[in-house]
Design a protein around this motif. Structure first.
Motif, PDB file in Angstrom:
ATOM      1  N   CYS A  17       0.834  -1.205   0.000  1.00  0.00           N
ATOM      2  CA  CYS A  17       0.000   0.000   0.000  1.00  0.00           C
ATOM      3  C   CYS A  17       0.860   1.243   0.000  1.00  0.00           C
ATOM      4  O   CYS A  17       0.535   2.236  -0.647  1.00  0.00           O
ATOM      5  N   ASN A  18       1.968   1.171   0.724  1.00  0.00           N
ATOM      6  CA  ASN A  18       2.847   2.323   0.843  1.00  0.00           C
ATOM      7  C   ASN A  18       3.438   2.708  -0.502  1.00  0.00           C
ATOM      8  O   ASN A  18       3.640   3.878  -0.801  1.00  0.00           O
ATOM      9  N   ASN A  19       3.721   1.691  -1.308  1.00  0.00           N
ATOM     10  CA  ASN A  19       4.297   1.944  -2.610  1.00  0.00           C
ATOM     11  C   ASN A  19       3.300   2.592  -3.563  1.00  0.00           C
ATOM     12  O   ASN A  19       3.660   3.324  -4.466  1.00  0.00           O
ATOM     13  N   SER A  20       2.007   2.313  -3.363  1.00  0.00           N
ATOM     14  CA  SER A  20       0.996   2.811  -4.276  1.00  0.00           C
ATOM     15  C   SER A  20       0.301   4.073  -3.774  1.00  0.00           C
ATOM     16  O   SER A  20      -0.043   4.947  -4.536  1.00  0.00           O
ATOM     17  N   ASN A  21       0.118   4.128  -2.411  1.00  0.00           N
ATOM     18  CA  ASN A  21      -0.619   5.277  -1.867  1.00  0.00           C
ATOM     19  C   ASN A  21      -0.355   5.388  -0.382  1.00  0.00           C
ATOM     20  O   ASN A  21      -0.944   4.689   0.407  1.00  0.00           O
ATOM     21  N   LYS A  22       0.481   6.322  -0.006  1.00  0.00           N
ATOM     22  CA  LYS A  22       0.871   6.448   1.395  1.00  0.00           C
ATOM     23  C   LYS A  22      -0.311   6.747   2.303  1.00  0.00           C
ATOM     24  O   LYS A  22      -0.376   6.305   3.433  1.00  0.00           O
ATOM     25  N   ASP A  23      -1.279   7.500   1.794  1.00  0.00           N
ATOM     26  CA  ASP A  23      -2.406   7.913   2.608  1.00  0.00           C
ATOM     27  C   ASP A  23      -3.344   6.762   2.950  1.00  0.00           C
ATOM     28  O   ASP A  23      -4.237   6.915   3.773  1.00  0.00           O
ATOM     29  N   SER A  24      -3.157   5.595   2.295  1.00  0.00           N
ATOM     30  CA  SER A  24      -4.077   4.482   2.509  1.00  0.00           C
ATOM     31  C   SER A  24      -3.693   3.611   3.693  1.00  0.00           C
ATOM     32  O   SER A  24      -4.400   2.687   4.039  1.00  0.00           O
ATOM     33  N   ILE A  25      -2.540   3.900   4.298  1.00  0.00           N
ATOM     34  CA  ILE A  25      -2.068   3.073   5.399  1.00  0.00           C
ATOM     35  C   ILE A  25      -2.885   3.354   6.659  1.00  0.00           C
ATOM     36  O   ILE A  25      -3.004   4.492   7.090  1.00  0.00           O
ATOM     37  N   ASN A  26      -3.441   2.303   7.231  1.00  0.00           N
ATOM     38  CA  ASN A  26      -4.178   2.421   8.479  1.00  0.00           C
ATOM     39  C   ASN A  26      -3.876   1.218   9.362  1.00  0.00           C
ATOM     40  O   ASN A  26      -3.756   0.094   8.863  1.00  0.00           O
ATOM     41  N   LEU A  27      -3.760   1.465  10.652  1.00  0.00           N
ATOM     42  CA  LEU A  27      -3.530   0.365  11.578  1.00  0.00           C
ATOM     43  C   LEU A  27      -4.852  -0.327  11.891  1.00  0.00           C
ATOM     44  O   LEU A  27      -5.902   0.316  11.909  1.00  0.00           O
ATOM     45  N   PRO A  28      -4.814  -1.623  12.173  1.00  0.00           N
ATOM     46  CA  PRO A  28      -6.052  -2.329  12.536  1.00  0.00           C
ATOM     47  C   PRO A  28      -6.500  -1.955  13.942  1.00  0.00           C
ATOM     48  O   PRO A  28      -5.749  -1.355  14.714  1.00  0.00           O
ATOM     49  N   PRO A  37      -7.493  -8.865  13.956  1.00  0.00           N
ATOM     50  CA  PRO A  37      -7.425  -7.492  13.448  1.00  0.00           C
ATOM     51  C   PRO A  37      -8.686  -7.095  12.698  1.00  0.00           C
ATOM     52  O   PRO A  37      -9.250  -7.881  11.941  1.00  0.00           O
ATOM     53  N   VAL A  38      -9.122  -5.875  12.924  1.00  0.00           N
ATOM     54  CA  VAL A  38     -10.289  -5.326  12.230  1.00  0.00           C
ATOM     55  C   VAL A  38      -9.829  -4.074  11.490  1.00  0.00           C
ATOM     56  O   VAL A  38      -9.404  -3.107  12.107  1.00  0.00           O
ATOM     57  N   PHE A  39      -9.905  -4.135  10.171  1.00  0.00           N
ATOM     58  CA  PHE A  39      -9.487  -2.994   9.365  1.00  0.00           C
ATOM     59  C   PHE A  39     -10.715  -2.190   8.944  1.00  0.00           C
ATOM     60  O   PHE A  39     -11.547  -2.666   8.168  1.00  0.00           O
ATOM     61  N   ILE A  40     -10.829  -0.988   9.484  1.00  0.00           N
ATOM     62  CA  ILE A  40     -11.939  -0.094   9.153  1.00  0.00           C
ATOM     63  C   ILE A  40     -11.376   1.316   8.979  1.00  0.00           C
ATOM     64  O   ILE A  40     -10.525   1.754   9.756  1.00  0.00           O
ATOM     65  N   THR A  41     -11.865   2.009   7.984  1.00  0.00           N
ATOM     66  CA  THR A  41     -11.421   3.394   7.781  1.00  0.00           C
ATOM     67  C   THR A  41     -12.562   4.399   7.900  1.00  0.00           C
ATOM     68  O   THR A  41     -12.310   5.593   8.077  1.00  0.00           O
ATOM     69  N   ASP A  42     -13.787   3.935   7.779  1.00  0.00           N
ATOM     70  CA  ASP A  42     -14.929   4.835   7.876  1.00  0.00           C
ATOM     71  C   ASP A  42     -15.196   5.192   9.336  1.00  0.00           C
ATOM     72  O   ASP A  42     -15.387   4.321  10.189  1.00  0.00           O
ATOM     73  N   GLU A  43     -15.227   6.489   9.641  1.00  0.00           N
ATOM     74  CA  GLU A  43     -15.348   6.953  11.021  1.00  0.00           C
ATOM     75  C   GLU A  43     -16.647   6.505  11.678  1.00  0.00           C
ATOM     76  O   GLU A  43     -16.674   6.109  12.844  1.00  0.00           O
ATOM     77  N   ALA A  44     -17.745   6.549  10.935  1.00  0.00           N
ATOM     78  CA  ALA A  44     -19.041   6.139  11.487  1.00  0.00           C
ATOM     79  C   ALA A  44     -19.052   4.653  11.788  1.00  0.00           C
ATOM     80  O   ALA A  44     -19.592   4.203  12.813  1.00  0.00           O
ATOM     81  N   GLU A  45     -18.432   3.878  10.937  1.00  0.00           N
ATOM     82  CA  GLU A  45     -18.370   2.426  11.128  1.00  0.00           C
ATOM     83  C   GLU A  45     -17.490   2.079  12.321  1.00  0.00           C
ATOM     84  O   GLU A  45     -17.799   1.170  13.090  1.00  0.00           O
TER      85      GLU A  45
END
Length: 217
Positions: A17-28, A37-45
């Motif tokens: 992900c880092n190679n393609s889009n740095k902003d997409s990195i998120n910790l679980p 691990p639960v990967f979620i990026t939506d704040e409401a979710e």
């Protein structure tokens, strides 16, 4: 073992992900003691699905000053569990955590909490001596002592310090773990690390910097 495999896989994914889009990195997020691990990026979710947070606490630090959940409000914190008479993993853990602390330059928005698992021995003056022996000068690193049952409950039920095995242990059983827990500004668990391994400290430093970029309320 499952956690090590996951870290290898997730690290590879994060690098990709880092190679393609740095902003997409998120910790679980870790919402249960199995550390799934639960990967979620939506704040409401996140608000609806990530329900586990570190419970309120209040313990004395090495300077006989009360430290509580109020001291970590809006801040990232790292927790671990040690005892001053430990001759096995604790000295190495403390040295490794100092590497993390020193690398962050005493950032006031990052707090280190080292809870004593032998609080009947580790009174404030003992913890102060221990902190001094390791050359730890940071005002944001607290060595905590207090009621044993309260510390053990917080460790096992809030921090999941011994993963799923520890969560089911009887409260009277001795707590001894090499894990460091990374907690975000909203008191949610975002990482678990083997505190005896220096390599994992570098990952912890990177993950702290990742969390600093998050803007969730």
């Amino acid at each position: 073992m499952y956690r090590i495999v996951f870290l290898i896989i997730s690290s590879a994914l994060l690098l990709s992900c880092n190679n393609s889009n740095k902003d997409s990195i998120n910790l679980p997020y870790y919402n249960e003691p199995t550390f799934t691990p639960v990967f979620i990026t939506d704040e409401a979710e996140i608000a609806t699905k990530i329900t586990h947070k570190i419970e309120d606490f209040k313990f004395l630090n090495q300077d006989s000053v009360f430290v509580s959940n109020k001291n970590i409000e809006g801040k990232i914190h790292i927790a671990n569990f040690i005892f001053t008479t430990c001759g096995s993993i604790c000295p190495n853990m403390t040295r490794n955590l100092k590497v993390v602390n020193d690398s962050l330059g005493n950032d006031s928005q990052i707090v280190f909490l080292s809870y004593s698992v032998t609080p009947w021995i580790d009174k404030p003056h003992v913890l102060k001596k221990y902190k001094n022996e390791y050359g730890i000068e940071s005002k944001n690193w607290h060595f905590l002592t207090g009621n044993k049952s309260e510390i053990y409950k917080l460790a096992r039920q809030s921090y999941f310090a011994e993963e799923d095995i520890g969560f089911s242990k009887d409260g009277s059983e001795f707590l001894h773990t090499e894990h460091f827990l990374l907690i975000d500004k909203n008191k949610r668990i975002r990482g678990i690390y083997n505190g005896t391994l220096l390599l994992e400290m570098y990952q912890l430093i990177d993950d702290i910097r990742t969390l600093e970029q998050e803007n969730f309320d």
